[in-house]
Scaffold this motif. Structure first.
Motif, PDB file in Angstrom:
ATOM      1  N   ASP A 133     -14.720   7.206  -5.541  1.00 35.25           N
ATOM      2  CA  ASP A 133     -14.143   8.083  -4.521  1.00 35.25           C
ATOM      3  C   ASP A 133     -14.122   7.355  -3.176  1.00 35.25           C
ATOM      4  N   ASN A 134     -12.956   7.314  -2.536  1.00 32.41           N
ATOM      5  CA  ASN A 134     -12.780   6.577  -1.289  1.00 32.41           C
ATOM      6  C   ASN A 134     -12.650   7.467  -0.057  1.00 32.41           C
ATOM      7  N   ASN A 170      -4.887  10.543   5.049  1.00 37.62           N
ATOM      8  CA  ASN A 170      -5.660  11.459   4.197  1.00 37.62           C
ATOM      9  C   ASN A 170      -7.164  11.169   4.232  1.00 37.62           C
ATOM     10  N   LYS A 171      -7.571  10.270   5.094  1.00 43.53           N
ATOM     11  CA  LYS A 171      -8.984   9.906   5.314  1.00 43.53           C
ATOM     12  C   LYS A 171      -9.602   9.209   4.103  1.00 43.53           C
ATOM     13  N   ARG A 172      -8.757   8.611   3.300  1.00 48.44           N
ATOM     14  CA  ARG A 172      -9.233   7.844   2.143  1.00 48.44           C
ATOM     15  C   ARG A 172      -9.036   6.349   2.390  1.00 48.44           C
ATOM     16  N   TYR A 173     -10.084   5.588   2.075  1.00 47.67           N
ATOM     17  CA  TYR A 173     -10.000   4.136   2.196  1.00 47.67           C
ATOM     18  C   TYR A 173      -9.393   3.557   0.909  1.00 47.67           C
ATOM     19  N   ASP A 174      -8.194   4.016   0.574  1.00 44.12           N
ATOM     20  CA  ASP A 174      -7.510   3.492  -0.599  1.00 44.12           C
ATOM     21  C   ASP A 174      -6.896   2.137  -0.278  1.00 44.12           C
ATOM     22  N   ALA A 175      -6.597   1.384  -1.327  1.00 44.61           N
ATOM     23  CA  ALA A 175      -6.183  -0.014  -1.170  1.00 44.61           C
ATOM     24  C   ALA A 175      -4.971  -0.185  -0.258  1.00 44.61           C
ATOM     25  N   LYS A 176      -4.006   0.738  -0.327  1.00 40.87           N
ATOM     26  CA  LYS A 176      -2.747   0.552   0.404  1.00 40.87           C
ATOM     27  C   LYS A 176      -2.690   1.344   1.709  1.00 40.87           C
ATOM     28  N   GLU A 177      -3.824   1.838   2.176  1.00 41.54           N
ATOM     29  CA  GLU A 177      -3.842   2.639   3.399  1.00 41.54           C
ATOM     30  C   GLU A 177      -3.918   1.759   4.652  1.00 41.54           C
ATOM     31  N   ILE A 178      -2.872   1.794   5.449  1.00 45.91           N
ATOM     32  CA  ILE A 178      -2.853   1.060   6.720  1.00 45.91           C
ATOM     33  C   ILE A 178      -3.782   1.730   7.729  1.00 45.91           C
ATOM     34  N   ALA A 179      -3.820   3.048   7.715  1.00 42.22           N
ATOM     35  CA  ALA A 179      -4.658   3.771   8.678  1.00 42.22           C
ATOM     36  C   ALA A 179      -6.135   3.438   8.505  1.00 42.22           C
ATOM     37  N   ALA A 180      -6.557   3.176   7.265  1.00 42.09           N
ATOM     38  CA  ALA A 180      -7.960   2.831   7.024  1.00 42.09           C
ATOM     39  C   ALA A 180      -8.329   1.542   7.759  1.00 42.09           C
ATOM     40  N   SER A 181      -7.427   0.579   7.770  1.00 42.77           N
ATOM     41  CA  SER A 181      -7.677  -0.688   8.464  1.00 42.77           C
ATOM     42  C   SER A 181      -7.825  -0.460   9.962  1.00 42.77           C
ATOM     43  N   TRP A 264      -1.184  -5.143   6.502  1.00 44.53           N
ATOM     44  CA  TRP A 264      -2.171  -4.303   7.185  1.00 44.53           C
ATOM     45  C   TRP A 264      -2.896  -3.390   6.193  1.00 44.53           C
ATOM     46  N   ASN A 265      -2.482  -3.387   4.929  1.00 41.08           N
ATOM     47  CA  ASN A 265      -3.136  -2.541   3.930  1.00 41.08           C
ATOM     48  C   ASN A 265      -4.632  -2.824   3.889  1.00 41.08           C
ATOM     49  N   TRP A 266      -5.419  -1.803   3.669  1.00 40.69           N
ATOM     50  CA  TRP A 266      -6.874  -1.920   3.721  1.00 40.69           C
ATOM     51  C   TRP A 266      -7.421  -2.968   2.755  1.00 40.69           C
ATOM     52  N   ALA A 267      -6.911  -3.021   1.542  1.00 35.31           N
ATOM     53  CA  ALA A 267      -7.417  -3.987   0.567  1.00 35.31           C
ATOM     54  C   ALA A 267      -7.217  -5.420   1.057  1.00 35.31           C
ATOM     55  N   ASN A 268      -6.093  -5.685   1.708  1.00 38.88           N
ATOM     56  CA  ASN A 268      -5.813  -7.029   2.208  1.00 38.88           C
ATOM     57  C   ASN A 268      -6.687  -7.373   3.405  1.00 38.88           C
ATOM     58  N   VAL A 269      -6.975  -6.382   4.224  1.00 36.80           N
ATOM     59  CA  VAL A 269      -7.843  -6.602   5.384  1.00 36.80           C
ATOM     60  C   VAL A 269      -9.288  -6.796   4.934  1.00 36.80           C
ATOM     61  N   LYS A 270      -9.712  -6.008   3.970  1.00 34.01           N
ATOM     62  CA  LYS A 270     -11.111  -6.047   3.513  1.00 34.01           C
ATOM     63  C   LYS A 270     -11.421  -7.295   2.691  1.00 34.01           C
ATOM     64  N   GLN A 271     -10.491  -7.698   1.817  1.00 32.71           N
ATOM     65  CA  GLN A 271     -10.672  -8.926   1.016  1.00 32.71           C
ATOM     66  C   GLN A 271     -11.932  -8.890   0.141  1.00 32.71           C
ATOM     67  N   THR A 272     -12.086  -7.845  -0.648  1.00 33.83           N
ATOM     68  CA  THR A 272     -13.251  -7.735  -1.517  1.00 33.83           C
ATOM     69  C   THR A 272     -13.281  -8.844  -2.563  1.00 33.83           C
ATOM     70  N   ASN A 273     -14.436  -9.472  -2.711  1.00 30.81           N
ATOM     71  CA  ASN A 273     -14.639 -10.470  -3.763  1.00 30.81           C
ATOM     72  C   ASN A 273     -16.100 -10.432  -4.186  1.00 30.81           C
ATOM     73  N   VAL A 274     -16.372 -10.948  -5.363  1.00 33.59           N
ATOM     74  CA  VAL A 274     -17.744 -11.017  -5.863  1.00 33.59           C
ATOM     75  C   VAL A 274     -18.180 -12.475  -5.782  1.00 33.59           C
ATOM     76  N   GLY A 291      -9.803  -0.504  -2.972  1.00 35.18           N
ATOM     77  CA  GLY A 291     -10.234   0.257  -1.807  1.00 35.18           C
ATOM     78  C   GLY A 291     -11.743   0.347  -1.699  1.00 35.18           C
ATOM     79  N   GLY A 292     -12.184   1.404  -1.031  1.00 35.77           N
ATOM     80  CA  GLY A 292     -13.614   1.591  -0.808  1.00 35.77           C
ATOM     81  C   GLY A 292     -14.041   1.115   0.557  1.00 35.77           C
ATOM     82  N   ALA A 293     -15.167   1.660   1.028  1.00 33.21           N
ATOM     83  CA  ALA A 293     -15.712   1.267   2.332  1.00 33.21           C
ATOM     84  C   ALA A 293     -17.153   1.726   2.401  1.00 33.21           C
TER      85      ALA A 293
END
Length: 373
Positions: A133-134, A170-181, A264-274, A291-293
């Motif tokens: 849940d994001n 929508n206040k969700r940190y989904d992968a394609k959300e520009i507002a989250a970034s 500007w999508n959140w997933a691209n800004v966040k760059q999650t990796n393991v 997504g996620g935060a």
């Protein structure tokens, strides 16, 4: 002892033998008992003891024993019908002992409780989907307070467009959300603007007040003295800081990615990796466009977050489901080195093989090892 326990009393007795590190032990039984116990060996301290450096040579500052194990924080069969934890504070003000002063912010715990409260006839997927849940309670709390303070007349075209995304978010940190970034960088910069002038001392590491405290102040103390930047002659207000931080967020994204676009999508800004455990270049995972935060149940940052995910279906024969972001081989040349990454990233789970006997044939056994005396 815990593995052989048959009921709630056995569970509590087993925990008396567990001292450290303190952990949340969740319990459910065929007797329809549920419980959660934040358990460890907790020292008896007065309020705030240990929060600051004390004179170790003075016995007056020593711990005065231990909290009795029977009085460790415990919830059994609460009226709401579930137990939960996201590392937020484990007790309310009625708990008679002092445990600690620092816990995780409350937002993830609240969102978990909101979702569990709304569940009826929960299934495997009810819990599995909750794990990724994001939705951000922090955004839910802060956006109504921050957006009205933005001076739209002083915004350029990019900043106005970014504000439009935020007002529809929508206040969700989904992968394609520009507002989250935009929101993530905005609120981090706002925290910096509020606290840095007061908590920056050359050569001395300083920590800001907690996120919970920062949000509380923004919502309830619009005229707090902490908004003033002590390093300038002007007396700054919350509105001043909100506007500076918002422009900073938009400008920094525009410098990195150009005018508002899919980058500007959140997933691209966040760059999650393991990353590899020893940080060896090339041995970590690819960048995962997910997504996620930190303020969501799915608390994924750039390089850390919830790794092992598991759901257990209770019953006469329990069924387990789980996944972690990697593989079962430590050899980078093996196909099993990172074959679980995409499954984990998509929020799916594998069925776990729970052997019912030594010769259980229901699962795939690749090899056996027999240990003899």
């Amino acid at each position: 002892y815990l593995n052989r326990g048959k009921n709630y009393n056995d569970y509590r007795k087993a925990l008396t033998f567990y001292t450290a590190p303190a952990q949340n032990f969740v319990f459910a039984s065929v007797d329809n008992d549920i419980a959660i116990t934040p358990n460890g060996k907790f020292p008896l301290k007065w309020k705030d003891q240990g929060k600051f450096i004390l004179d170790g040579t003075d016995p007056a500052y020593d711990w005065q024993g231990w909290i009795p194990a029977s009085q460790n924080p415990t919830v059994k069969n609460p009226p709401r019908g579930f137990v939960s934890s996201a590392n937020q504070s484990s007790t309310d003000k009625t708990y008679p002992y002092y445990i600690n002063w620092e816990f995780a912010p409350y937002e993830r715990g609240k969102r978990i409780n909101d979702r569990l409260t709304a569940m009826t006839k929960a299934t495997l997927d009810s819990i599995r989907l909750m794990q990724t849940d994001n939705y951000s309670i922090m955004a839910q709390n802060l956006l109504p307070a921050l957006v009205p303070l933005v001076n739209t007349e002083q915004l350029n075209a990019t900043q106005k467009e970014a504000l439009s995304y935020l007002t529809k978010w929508n206040k969700r940190y989904d992968a394609k959300e520009i507002a989250a970034s935009v929101f993530e960088i905005w609120t981090k910069r706002l925290s910096f603007d509020i606290w840095n002038d007061d908590f920056e001392v050359d050569g001395i590491p300083m920590r800001y007040p907690s996120r919970d405290r920062t949000v509380e102040m923004i919502l309830k103390e619009p005229n707090s003295k902490w908004y003033d930047n002590t390093k300038t002659s002007k007396k700054e207000t919350l509105s001043d800081l909100v506007n500076e931080a918002f422009k900073y967020s938009c400008d920094s994204l525009e410098r990195r990615f150009g005018p508002i676009n899919k980058d500007w999508n959140w997933a691209n800004v966040k760059q999650t990796n393991v990353p590899h455990l020893a940080k060896i270049p090339g041995f970590g995972s690819k960048v995962l466009m997910i997504g996620g935060a930190k303020s969501t149940i799915n608390a994924l940052g750039e390089s850390n977050g919830p790794s092992w995910r598991m759901v257990i279906e209770l019953g006469k024969t329990p069924k387990g489901h789980g996944v972690y972001p990697g593989g079962q081989s430590g050899n980078p040349g093996s196909k099993f080195y990172d074959n679980m990454i995409d499954t984990w990233a998509s929020g799916k789970l594998y069925d776990l093989f729970y052997m019912q006997s030594a010769d259980d044939k229901s699962g795939t056994i690749i090899s056996r090892l027999k240990i003899s005396k």
